[in-house]
Enzyme design. Structure first.
Site, PDB file in Angstrom:
ATOM      1  N   GLU A   9       0.843  -1.203   0.000  1.00 46.42           N
ATOM      2  CA  GLU A   9       0.000   0.000   0.000  1.00 46.42           C
ATOM      3  C   GLU A   9       0.875   1.248   0.000  1.00 46.42           C
ATOM      4  OE1 GLU A   9      -3.572   0.376   2.633  1.00 46.42           O
ATOM      5  OE2 GLU A   9      -2.487   2.160   3.308  1.00 46.42           O
ATOM      6  N   ALA A  43      -8.028  10.738   4.165  1.00 41.61           N
ATOM      7  CA  ALA A  43      -9.137  10.784   5.114  1.00 41.61           C
ATOM      8  C   ALA A  43     -10.009  11.991   4.802  1.00 41.61           C
ATOM      9  CB  ALA A  43      -8.605  10.864   6.533  1.00 41.61           C
ATOM     10  N   TYR A 139     -11.156  -5.847  10.419  1.00 43.16           N
ATOM     11  CA  TYR A 139     -10.565  -5.334  11.662  1.00 43.16           C
ATOM     12  C   TYR A 139     -10.356  -6.436  12.718  1.00 43.16           C
ATOM     13  CZ  TYR A 139     -11.626  -1.120   9.214  1.00 43.16           C
ATOM     14  OH  TYR A 139     -11.642  -0.145   8.242  1.00 43.16           O
ATOM     15  N   PHE A 210      -1.084   6.002  16.284  1.00 44.71           N
ATOM     16  CA  PHE A 210      -2.011   5.560  15.246  1.00 44.71           C
ATOM     17  C   PHE A 210      -2.810   4.344  15.742  1.00 44.71           C
ATOM     18  CE2 PHE A 210      -2.536   3.694  10.779  1.00 44.71           C
ATOM     19  CZ  PHE A 210      -3.643   4.482  10.524  1.00 44.71           C
ATOM     20  N   HIS A 259      -0.272  -8.187   3.043  1.00 44.59           N
ATOM     21  CA  HIS A 259      -0.443  -6.841   2.473  1.00 44.59           C
ATOM     22  C   HIS A 259       0.354  -5.864   3.342  1.00 44.59           C
ATOM     23  CE1 HIS A 259      -2.380  -3.606   0.265  1.00 44.59           C
ATOM     24  NE2 HIS A 259      -2.772  -3.040   1.391  1.00 44.59           N
TER      25      HIS A 259
HETATM   26  P1  FAD Z   1     -17.131  -0.292   7.542  1.00 49.08           P
HETATM   27  O1  FAD Z   1     -16.561  -1.647   7.673  1.00 49.08           O
HETATM   28  O2  FAD Z   1     -18.275  -0.130   6.651  1.00 49.08           O
HETATM   29  O3  FAD Z   1     -17.555   0.277   8.974  1.00 49.08           O
HETATM   30  C1  FAD Z   1     -16.653   0.254  10.077  1.00 49.08           C
HETATM   31  C2  FAD Z   1     -17.262  -0.544  11.230  1.00 49.08           C
HETATM   32  O4  FAD Z   1     -18.387   0.152  11.724  1.00 49.08           O
HETATM   33  C3  FAD Z   1     -17.717  -1.893  10.748  1.00 49.08           C
HETATM   34  O5  FAD Z   1     -16.673  -2.826  10.915  1.00 49.08           O
HETATM   35  C4  FAD Z   1     -18.953  -2.130  11.578  1.00 49.08           C
HETATM   36  O6  FAD Z   1     -18.608  -2.766  12.766  1.00 49.08           O
HETATM   37  C5  FAD Z   1     -19.460  -0.745  11.899  1.00 49.08           C
HETATM   38  N1  FAD Z   1     -20.552  -0.326  11.005  1.00 49.08           N
HETATM   39  C6  FAD Z   1     -20.514   0.657  10.069  1.00 49.08           C
HETATM   40  N2  FAD Z   1     -21.721   0.816   9.491  1.00 49.08           N
HETATM   41  C7  FAD Z   1     -22.535  -0.099  10.053  1.00 49.08           C
HETATM   42  C8  FAD Z   1     -23.908  -0.425   9.880  1.00 49.08           C
HETATM   43  N3  FAD Z   1     -24.695   0.240   9.022  1.00 49.08           N
HETATM   44  N4  FAD Z   1     -24.410  -1.433  10.625  1.00 49.08           N
HETATM   45  C9  FAD Z   1     -23.646  -2.098  11.511  1.00 49.08           C
HETATM   46  N5  FAD Z   1     -22.338  -1.827  11.740  1.00 49.08           N
HETATM   47  C10 FAD Z   1     -21.787  -0.838  11.017  1.00 49.08           C
HETATM   48  N6  FAD Z   1      -9.486   5.374   5.142  1.00 49.08           N
HETATM   49  C11 FAD Z   1      -9.390   6.380   4.235  1.00 49.08           C
HETATM   50  O7  FAD Z   1      -9.928   7.472   4.466  1.00 49.08           O
HETATM   51  N7  FAD Z   1      -8.723   6.200   3.043  1.00 49.08           N
HETATM   52  C12 FAD Z   1      -8.151   5.010   2.708  1.00 49.08           C
HETATM   53  O8  FAD Z   1      -7.570   4.884   1.639  1.00 49.08           O
HETATM   54  C13 FAD Z   1      -8.235   3.932   3.635  1.00 49.08           C
HETATM   55  N8  FAD Z   1      -7.706   2.717   3.350  1.00 49.08           N
HETATM   56  C14 FAD Z   1      -7.894   1.665   4.219  1.00 49.08           C
HETATM   57  C15 FAD Z   1      -7.431   0.389   3.859  1.00 49.08           C
HETATM   58  C16 FAD Z   1      -7.619  -0.695   4.702  1.00 49.08           C
HETATM   59  C17 FAD Z   1      -7.128  -2.059   4.291  1.00 49.08           C
HETATM   60  C18 FAD Z   1      -8.294  -0.506   5.959  1.00 49.08           C
HETATM   61  C19 FAD Z   1      -8.505  -1.670   6.882  1.00 49.08           C
HETATM   62  C20 FAD Z   1      -8.742   0.749   6.319  1.00 49.08           C
HETATM   63  C21 FAD Z   1      -8.567   1.856   5.467  1.00 49.08           C
HETATM   64  N9  FAD Z   1      -9.038   3.125   5.785  1.00 49.08           N
HETATM   65  C22 FAD Z   1      -8.927   4.155   4.875  1.00 49.08           C
HETATM   66  C23 FAD Z   1      -9.649   3.389   7.099  1.00 49.08           C
HETATM   67  C24 FAD Z   1     -11.178   3.259   7.040  1.00 49.08           C
HETATM   68  O9  FAD Z   1     -11.708   4.257   6.200  1.00 49.08           O
HETATM   69  C25 FAD Z   1     -11.727   3.425   8.452  1.00 49.08           C
HETATM   70  O10 FAD Z   1     -11.358   2.347   9.261  1.00 49.08           O
HETATM   71  C26 FAD Z   1     -13.222   3.655   8.497  1.00 49.08           C
HETATM   72  O11 FAD Z   1     -13.565   4.078   9.824  1.00 49.08           O
HETATM   73  C27 FAD Z   1     -14.036   2.413   8.191  1.00 49.08           C
HETATM   74  O12 FAD Z   1     -14.122   2.156   6.858  1.00 49.08           O
HETATM   75  P2  FAD Z   1     -14.697   0.707   6.385  1.00 49.08           P
HETATM   76  O13 FAD Z   1     -15.031   0.735   4.963  1.00 49.08           O
HETATM   77  O14 FAD Z   1     -13.810  -0.376   6.823  1.00 49.08           O
HETATM   78  O15 FAD Z   1     -16.048   0.758   7.215  1.00 49.08           O
END
Ligand code: FAD
Length: 288
Positions: A9, A43, A139, A210, A259
Site C-alpha cells: 500500500e 481521510a 478489523y 495511530f 499486504h
Molecule cells: P465499515 O466496515 O463499513 O464500517 C466500520 C465498522 O463500523 C464496521 O466494521 C462495523 O462494525 C461498523 N458499522 C458501520 N456501518 C454499520 C452499519 N450500518 N451497521 C452495523 N455496523 C456498522 N481510510 C481512508 O480514508 N482512506 C483510505 O484509503 C483507507 N484505506 C484503508 C485500507 C484498509 C485495508 C483498511 C482496513 C482501512 C482503510 N481506511 C482508509 C480506514 C477506514 O476508512 C476506516 O477504518 C473507516 O472508519 C471504516 O471504513 P470501512 O469501509 O472499513 O467501514
C-alpha cells in the site's frame, strides 16, 4: 516455508519531494513481484485528485497491477461513481471500497445527503457496474465503532455478500489476533480470503499513536521492547526482526498472502520480504 504472495500500500504524494520518494519506493519494491499495489484515498476524501493522478501514473508507467482506494466521505453517489468510472477508463479495475473516516475535527461519519450511507451501499453500486474486483477493510482488533467483535464480523460478511471478493485487514501486533479473527470469520461463513495487513514499524511513537486511534491493542512487551531499542538506537533492527517473526508465524499457520503498509518508505518492507525468502524477480525484459 513457502514464500507468500505480497501486495503493497502506498499513499499519493502531495508535493514534488514526496513524488520522488514514492517513485523510489515503487522502484525498490516492484522487483519483488507484488500481486498488486494499492493507493490510499485521503481521510475525509481529501486526496481525491492526487489519488486519481497517482493511480493513473502508477498504472501507466510501472507495469504493476494497481488497486485504487475509494471512500464515500463528503461526496454524492454520482461523484463517487464518477471517480470509479475514471479509474476504469484509465484501465484500473481493482478498488478497495471503504466507508472512510470523517474529516479531521468531525465527531463521526456523517453521510453526504446524496451520498452512500455506508460501505455496503458503495460495494453494491460498484459491483452492479460489473467492472471491478472489490476488496474491503477488516478489523482483527475490532473496529472502534463496532458494538462488539461478532457485530463487526457480521458487517464484514455483509460487505462480502454485497460483492467484495477479498478483505485486507487493519494492522495488528500479534499473530494470534489475526488467527482468532480468521477463525471467527470462517465460523461466520465468510469464505473470501482475508489478507493480513502488515505494518513494519518505522517510527514507534507514531505507530503507537495511530494504533490507539484505530483501537489496535498494544501489547506491553512491545512497549518495553521499543523503549529499550530507543535507548540503544537499534529500532530499525528490532522492527525488522519483529515484523519478520510476525509474518513467519502467520505463514506457518497457512497464511499465503501479506499486504504491507509501506508508508512510502521501502527499506523495512524490502528487508522483511527478503528475510521471508521473497527476492527480486529479474525478467528477460530487464536484462535484454
Ligand atoms: P465499515 O466496515 O463499513 O464500517 C466500520 C465498522 O463500523 C464496521 O466494521 C462495523 O462494525 C461498523 N458499522 C458501520 N456501518 C454499520 C452499519 N450500518 N451497521 C452495523 N455496523 C456498522 N481510510 C481512508 O480514508 N482512506 C483510505 O484509503 C483507507 N484505506 C484503508 C485500507 C484498509 C485495508 C483498511 C482496513 C482501512 C482503510 N481506511 C482508509 C480506514 C477506514 O476508512 C476506516 O477504518 C473507516 O472508519 C471504516 O471504513 P470501512 O469501509 O472499513 O467501514
Amino acid at each position: 516455508m513457502t514464500a507468500p504472495a505480497i501486495s503493497f500500500e502506498f499513499f499519493p504524494p502531495q508535493n514534488l519531494e514526496a513524488s520522488f520518494r514514492l517513485w523510489d519506493t515503487v522502484q525498490t519494491l516492484a522487483p519483488l513481484g507484488p500481486r498488486f499495489v494499492s493507493v490510499t484515498y485521503g481521510a475525509g476524501g481529501t486526496t481525491r485528485d492526487l489519488t486519481r493522478d497517482a493511480v493513473a501514473t502508477l498504472h501507466g508507467s510501472s507495469g504493476l497491477n494497481v488497486a485504487a482506494h475509494l471512500t464515500c466521505v463528503n461526496a454524492t453517489r454520482a461523484e463517487t461513481l464518477k471517480i470509479a468510472e475514471d479509474f476504469a477508463a484509465a484501465g484500473v479495475s481493482e478498488i478497495v471500497a471503504l466507508r472512510g473516516d470523517p474529516p479531521k475535527g468531525s465527531a463521526g461519519f456523517e453521510p453526504h445527503p446524496e451520498g452512500f450511507a455506508n460501505s455496503v451501499e458503495l460495494i453494491e453500486a460498484l459491483a452492479a457496474t460489473g467492472k471491478f474486483k472489490i476488496r474491503v477493510g477488516a478489523y482483527p482488533d475490532k473496529h472502534p465503532e463496532a458494538a462488539n467483535a461478532r457485530a463487526d464480523i457480521d458487517w464484514l460478511k455483509r460487505k462480502i455478500d454485497a460483492g467484495a471478493s477479498e478483505a485486507l485487514t487493519q494492522f495488528f501486533f500479534e499473530p494470534e489476533t489475526f488467527l482468532r479473527f480468521r477463525d471467527a470469520c470462517a465460523k461466520a461463513g465468510i469464505d473470501a480470503p482475508i489478507i493480513p495487513g502488515i505494518l513494519p514499524i518505522e517510527n514507534w511513537k507514531g505507530t503507537r499513536n495511530f494504533a490507539r486511534r484505530c483501537g489496535t491493542e498494544i501489547p506491553a512487551w512491545l512497549e518495553d521492547a521499543f523503549a529499550k531499542a530507543e535507548r540503544d538506537d537499534r529500532c530499525d533492527l528490532l522492527a525488522t526482526a519483529l515484523c519478520t517473526e510476525l509474518c513467519s508465524e502467520l505463514i506457518d499457520e497457512g497464511v499465503d498472502s501479506l499486504h504491507f503498509y509501506t508508508l512510502n518508505r521501502p527499506e523495512l518492507t524490502r528487508d522483511v520480504c527478503h528475510a521471508l525468502g521473497i527476492t527480486p524477480r529479474i525478467t528477460l525484459e530487464n536484462v535484454a
